[in-house]
Design an enzyme around this catalytic site. Sequence first.
Site, PDB file in Angstrom:
ATOM      1  N   HIS A  73       0.800  -1.225   0.000  1.00  0.00           N
ATOM      2  CA  HIS A  73       0.000   0.000   0.000  1.00  0.00           C
ATOM      3  C   HIS A  73       0.834   1.277   0.000  1.00  0.00           C
ATOM      4  CE1 HIS A  73      -4.007  -1.962   1.525  1.00  0.00           C
ATOM      5  NE2 HIS A  73      -3.414  -2.673   0.565  1.00  0.00           N
ATOM      6  N   TYR A 123     -10.365  -8.435   5.747  1.00  0.00           N
ATOM      7  CA  TYR A 123     -10.005  -9.742   5.216  1.00  0.00           C
ATOM      8  C   TYR A 123     -10.302 -10.862   6.214  1.00  0.00           C
ATOM      9  CZ  TYR A 123      -7.553  -7.243   1.507  1.00  0.00           C
ATOM     10  OH  TYR A 123      -7.248  -6.428   0.444  1.00  0.00           O
TER      11      TYR A 123
END
Length: 360
Positions: free
Chosen positions: A125, A243
């Site tokens: 990221h 997740y």
Amino acid sequence: MAIAAETVAHFNQPWAMTFLPDGSMLVTEQRGQLVHVSREGEKTDVANMFEVAYGGQGGLGDVILDPDFADNRYIYLSYAESLDGGATRGAAVVRARLAMDDGKPALEDITKLWHQQPYRVGKGHFSHRLAFAPANAEHAGDLFITSGDRQKQDPAQEMDNSLGKIIRIKPDGSIPSDNPFTDDGEIARQFYTVGNRNMLGIAFAADGTLWAHEMGPAHGDELNKIEAGDNYGWPVVSNGDNYSGVPIPDHDTRPEFNAPEVSWTPSIGPAGFVIYNGDMFEDWQGDGFIGGLVAKAIVRVTLDGDNSKEVARYGWGKRIREVEQGPDGALWVLEDKAKGADDDSMDARLIRLTPAKEES
């Protein structure tokens, strides 16, 4: 519309591309090489490259030209770096002059303009996509940088770090005095928006409006109209979930945050973004094109505020890293490195898309 696809060159894990005034290109490879590509597809490595922290999602990232490139020869590059030679990493942006002495490309006068604060352990990221505001935009000539949340989530809402933000600086790296978070601390002076996640596409429309997309967690990818000073909600809200399966409140539960104009569940894995303004595909003028890492497709969207939407999806069968518009109006596509390919694989294609000629 029938489309003709021409493979121009092959690369090892390419990440971004931009066109020079003569129609040639610069392409970044994530492992740290900048490549000059002639109009005929001949590749030459650009000399004097700096070191990058390659691994995971990190490495050499975006490349764009200075608005006055014809006069100053400046280009801007984003990348991941490690200041301690180890696992602590962050995104950075440099400006360099592109020399072409005797046709041999090289970087000169490399100057670091910006870096994420703080650097963190991890390889994900970074975001680090770049865009210059055009002459008709509110902040004409300023440089916008997407700064990912480094998979740390909470910092996106904090003012003492630059993770999970869109950054606005001047071409020389100085900070505009009218940035919206100037009163929120020294680091916050550079912020244009907050509450962002992992933004791998940013582009200005012909009317000067700024758009950016970002990957959601487990689904909930977003396309956002970017407004100065707005908070886009991550990680407080998302149209996806963690997740782990732990749910995240949807955007409609917290109206104080700027909600996406378009959201995708299941995920498309958005990467690369261009807003088309050429003449070669007249019916597509003003539409956005997004590469799909997960969708393995090019996703076309109309951009009309709250009425924005996906209108077409062109199946590709391979992960797409970047979509760009050429000087003549052709669309160009960079494929991502195939999963499981060896380190020296040159399996990612650079492809030129044009309208197919009708058979007589």
